[in-house]
Design a protein around this motif. Structure first.
Motif, PDB file in Angstrom:
ATOM      1  N   MET A   1       0.852  -1.101   0.169  1.00 54.85           N
ATOM      2  CA  MET A   1      -0.028   0.122  -0.137  1.00 54.85           C
ATOM      3  C   MET A   1       0.869   1.424  -0.003  1.00 54.85           C
ATOM      4  O   MET A   1       1.951   1.174   0.833  1.00 54.85           O
ATOM      5  CB  MET A   1      -1.093  -0.135   1.268  1.00 54.85           C
ATOM      6  CG  MET A   1      -1.592  -1.145   1.595  1.00 54.85           C
ATOM      7  SD  MET A   1      -2.882  -1.271   0.012  1.00 54.85           S
ATOM      8  CE  MET A   1      -4.086  -0.086   0.315  1.00 54.85           C
ATOM      9  N   VAL A   2       0.537   2.263  -0.589  1.00 60.36           N
ATOM     10  CA  VAL A   2       1.319   3.473  -0.965  1.00 60.36           C
ATOM     11  C   VAL A   2       0.564   4.691  -0.413  1.00 60.36           C
ATOM     12  O   VAL A   2      -0.533   4.619  -1.081  1.00 60.36           O
ATOM     13  CB  VAL A   2       1.852   3.670  -2.409  1.00 60.36           C
ATOM     14  CG1 VAL A   2       2.811   5.079  -2.500  1.00 60.36           C
ATOM     15  CG2 VAL A   2       2.833   2.279  -2.635  1.00 60.36           C
ATOM     16  N   SER A   3       0.806   5.580   0.230  1.00 58.95           N
ATOM     17  CA  SER A   3       0.108   6.628   0.405  1.00 58.95           C
ATOM     18  C   SER A   3       0.488   7.909  -0.605  1.00 58.95           C
ATOM     19  O   SER A   3       1.440   7.619  -1.159  1.00 58.95           O
ATOM     20  CB  SER A   3       0.302   7.144   1.900  1.00 58.95           C
ATOM     21  OG  SER A   3       1.996   7.747   1.880  1.00 58.95           O
ATOM     22  N   PHE A   4      -0.407   8.702  -0.552  1.00 55.92           N
ATOM     23  CA  PHE A   4      -0.364   9.757  -1.496  1.00 55.92           C
ATOM     24  C   PHE A   4       0.785  10.671  -1.200  1.00 55.92           C
ATOM     25  O   PHE A   4       1.406  11.334  -2.051  1.00 55.92           O
ATOM     26  CB  PHE A   4      -1.668  10.714  -1.728  1.00 55.92           C
ATOM     27  CG  PHE A   4      -2.645  10.118  -2.287  1.00 55.92           C
ATOM     28  CD1 PHE A   4      -2.557   9.772  -3.934  1.00 55.92           C
ATOM     29  CD2 PHE A   4      -3.833   9.247  -1.648  1.00 55.92           C
ATOM     30  CE1 PHE A   4      -3.720   9.140  -4.439  1.00 55.92           C
ATOM     31  CE2 PHE A   4      -4.603   8.634  -2.533  1.00 55.92           C
ATOM     32  CZ  PHE A   4      -4.907   8.444  -3.865  1.00 55.92           C
ATOM     33  N   GLU A   5       1.187  10.627   0.187  1.00 56.35           N
ATOM     34  CA  GLU A   5       2.370  11.483   0.527  1.00 56.35           C
ATOM     35  C   GLU A   5       3.591  10.910  -0.035  1.00 56.35           C
ATOM     36  O   GLU A   5       4.486  11.485  -0.710  1.00 56.35           O
ATOM     37  CB  GLU A   5       2.465  11.387   2.104  1.00 56.35           C
ATOM     38  CG  GLU A   5       1.450  12.499   2.700  1.00 56.35           C
ATOM     39  CD  GLU A   5       0.277  11.631   3.094  1.00 56.35           C
ATOM     40  OE1 GLU A   5      -0.061  10.397   2.602  1.00 56.35           O
ATOM     41  OE2 GLU A   5      -0.553  12.434   3.842  1.00 56.35           O
ATOM     42  N   GLU A   6       3.592   9.651  -0.153  1.00 58.62           N
ATOM     43  CA  GLU A   6       4.736   9.006  -0.645  1.00 58.62           C
ATOM     44  C   GLU A   6       5.064   9.272  -2.301  1.00 58.62           C
ATOM     45  O   GLU A   6       6.114   9.263  -3.015  1.00 58.62           O
ATOM     46  CB  GLU A   6       4.816   7.396  -0.722  1.00 58.62           C
ATOM     47  CG  GLU A   6       4.866   7.165   1.110  1.00 58.62           C
ATOM     48  CD  GLU A   6       4.651   5.353   1.076  1.00 58.62           C
ATOM     49  OE1 GLU A   6       5.696   4.800   0.760  1.00 58.62           O
ATOM     50  OE2 GLU A   6       3.659   5.176   1.495  1.00 58.62           O
ATOM     51  N   LEU A   7       3.743   9.656  -3.013  1.00 59.61           N
ATOM     52  CA  LEU A   7       3.961   9.993  -4.311  1.00 59.61           C
ATOM     53  C   LEU A   7       4.177  11.539  -4.603  1.00 59.61           C
ATOM     54  O   LEU A   7       4.453  12.026  -5.894  1.00 59.61           O
ATOM     55  CB  LEU A   7       2.606   9.879  -5.052  1.00 59.61           C
ATOM     56  CG  LEU A   7       2.100   8.438  -5.165  1.00 59.61           C
ATOM     57  CD1 LEU A   7       0.784   8.445  -5.586  1.00 59.61           C
ATOM     58  CD2 LEU A   7       3.304   7.405  -5.736  1.00 59.61           C
ATOM     59  N   LYS A   8       4.667  12.200  -3.601  1.00 60.53           N
ATOM     60  CA  LYS A   8       5.375  13.802  -3.516  1.00 60.53           C
ATOM     61  C   LYS A   8       4.148  14.487  -4.035  1.00 60.53           C
ATOM     62  O   LYS A   8       4.407  15.185  -4.850  1.00 60.53           O
ATOM     63  CB  LYS A   8       6.411  13.558  -4.297  1.00 60.53           C
ATOM     64  CG  LYS A   8       7.545  12.794  -3.673  1.00 60.53           C
ATOM     65  CD  LYS A   8       8.879  12.773  -4.317  1.00 60.53           C
ATOM     66  CE  LYS A   8      10.077  12.011  -3.771  1.00 60.53           C
ATOM     67  NZ  LYS A   8      11.127  11.935  -4.525  1.00 60.53           N
TER      68      LYS A   8
END
Length: 457
Positions: A1-8
């Motif tokens: 799972m990837v958060s939107f924060e990690e997508l910068k």
């Protein structure tokens, strides 16, 4: 799972996503957002309901950053008016904490007001292919500042014959720009389109082509005729708790009208109808009422099958089996969206078994079959409807085997032979006339022709 924060993504977009209740990114968003944000050309292929719109809208908004100038810097082209409304609404939700300006435009309403809104200053335009060209050619809107161009639901645009309009749009916008193409399938036509305006794109393919969403439970019912389909539909809709939000897909406008009339017993305020003969405002209002939860049942042709994002649709009912097999995946993708569960039910007659088999091969799975409930009245198939189905079955067999003639061909050939045999019987002639012979019935009668009267004189 990837958060939107990690997508910068920047804080204003994170806040907008929080307001919408989105915490984790979907696979297409995880791969597409960084690529688009970096300025690369992207082809995105993903099944319906996986968040393709946000996958390109978020990085585009971040690249545009803030309101600037008068002319549009981004154009998003979609195939239908309903999709213009939907994408515009999603842009509004994601850009709420910015000063970016956007405008959705489509046919069926006056050009002047849309042109004025664009000429007053806009950063992003969401449009159908024909309307943007009309405004460019007749209202002199400027497209010379476009930096990003998106073709969304590209396969649908190819099916609808928009290749010519899209090529014209490509001729009037700057050549040097970022190009994005998103589609549920990558057909040869879509591939050809990508060659026309994309150099060395990144292709992001999340799932194999024509793969249904796993959260959709699929079933089917063998039904002998149209009237029994209506009876089965009425029986299923009695369960208002389970079937609380339904889209009923049909192939033709005529069938849609008949079903809509039959379902009037559920109340006119609880059902809407959408097809191409309906007025623009009627279609958009029906779509919005269903999306907002104001109505329970929506009857629609495939104009609603592509790209429409409506949350919490409990059931999709395929009253007719689609003849374009990719549309089956698009139809059932209206439910089970954003990791939710849903159900898709398909009715099929003996003439539609052929298409069911093709769909199962396309989606690489078997659709479970259910028995008709005992409470459903099975009516006798009318003669004309049975004949029509038999003709369709003959056409299907001939398509698979060109040497197949079929029952109707044999019957026609037999009748032709009888007629030819009758026509070869010798006629009895008893007298001559200027053109050859006259019949016995006309023998002795005075000639009424001018030639005859001339001879008597």
């Amino acid at each position: 799972m990837v958060s939107f924060e990690e997508l910068k993504l920047t804080r204003q977009y994170i806040n907008a996503l929080d307001d919408l209740g989105f915490e984790q990114a979907t696979p297409i968003q995880i791969k597409a957002i960084p690529a688009i944000r970096s300025g690369q050309h992207v082809i995105g292929i993903a099944q319906t309901g996986t968040g393709k719109t946000a996958a390109y809208v978020l990085p585009i908004l971040q690249r545009l950053s803030y309101a600037q100038g008068i002319a549009a810097r981004c154009i998003i082209v979609v195939p239908t008016k309903e999709l213009v409304v939907q994408v515009t609404q999603q842009v509004a939700e994601l850009a709420k904490y910015t000063d970016l300006r956007y405008q959705g435009i489509y046919g069926g309403v006056g050009r002047k007001s849309q042109a004025k809104a664009i000429q007053d200053g806009v950063d992003l335009i969401i449009t159908t292919p024909r309307r943007i060209l009309e405004l460019y050619q007749k209202e002199n809107i400027k497209l010379n500042k476009v930096e990003i161009m998106v073709l969304d639901e590209a396969d649908r645009m190819m099916d609808m014959g928009f290749m010519g309009q899209i090529n014209t749009i490509l001729e009037v916008v700057p050549t040097k720009k970022q190009n994005l193409l998103f589609s549920a399938t990558f057909s040869p036509k879509v591939e050809e389109l990508s060659w026309n305006f994309m150099d060395f794109p990144i292709k992001i393919e999340i799932t194999p082509e024509a793969t249904p969403v796993e959260t959709v439970e699929q079933t089917r019912y063998a039904v002998p005729n149209f009237l029994t389909k209506l009876n089965l539909l009425a029986h299923l809709l009695k369960d208002e708790e389970a079937f609380h939000r339904i889209i009923i897909f049909v192939r033709t406008k005529q069938s849609a009208n008949l079903i809509f009339d039959r379902l009037q017993k559920y109340g006119k305020d609880n059902i809407r109808l959408i097809h191409s003969n309906k007025g623009q405002n009627t279609r958009i209002n029906a779509f919005q009422d269903f999306k907002n939860g104001a109505i329970r049942i929506l009857v629609a042709t495939d104009v609603m099958a592509r790209g429409i994002d409506i949350k919490d649709v409990s059931h999709v009912i395929n009253f007719d089996v689609p003849r374009i097999y990719e549309d089956y995946v698009h139809r059932i993708g209206r439910t089970g969206r954003a990791f939710r569960t849903g159900a898709a039910i398909t009715f099929f007659t003996k003439a539609e078994v052929y298409h069911i088999d093709k769909i199962e091969k396309k989606i690489r799975m078997s659709i479970p079959i259910c028995n008709l409930p005992e409470e459903v009245e099975v009516t006798e198939t009318p003669f004309f409807e049975n004949q029509e189905m038999e003709r369709e079955i003959d056409a299907q067999k001939h398509k698979e085997n060109p040497d197949y003639k079929g029952a109707f061909h044999e019957k026609k050939s037999h009748i032709t032979k009888i007629k030819n045999k009758k026509s070869k019987r010798p006629k009895k002639y008893t007298g001559k006339s200027n053109s050859g012979y006259i019949s016995k019935a006309n023998k002795g009668k005075k000639s009424t022709s001018k030639k005859g009267r001339h001879k008597k004189r």
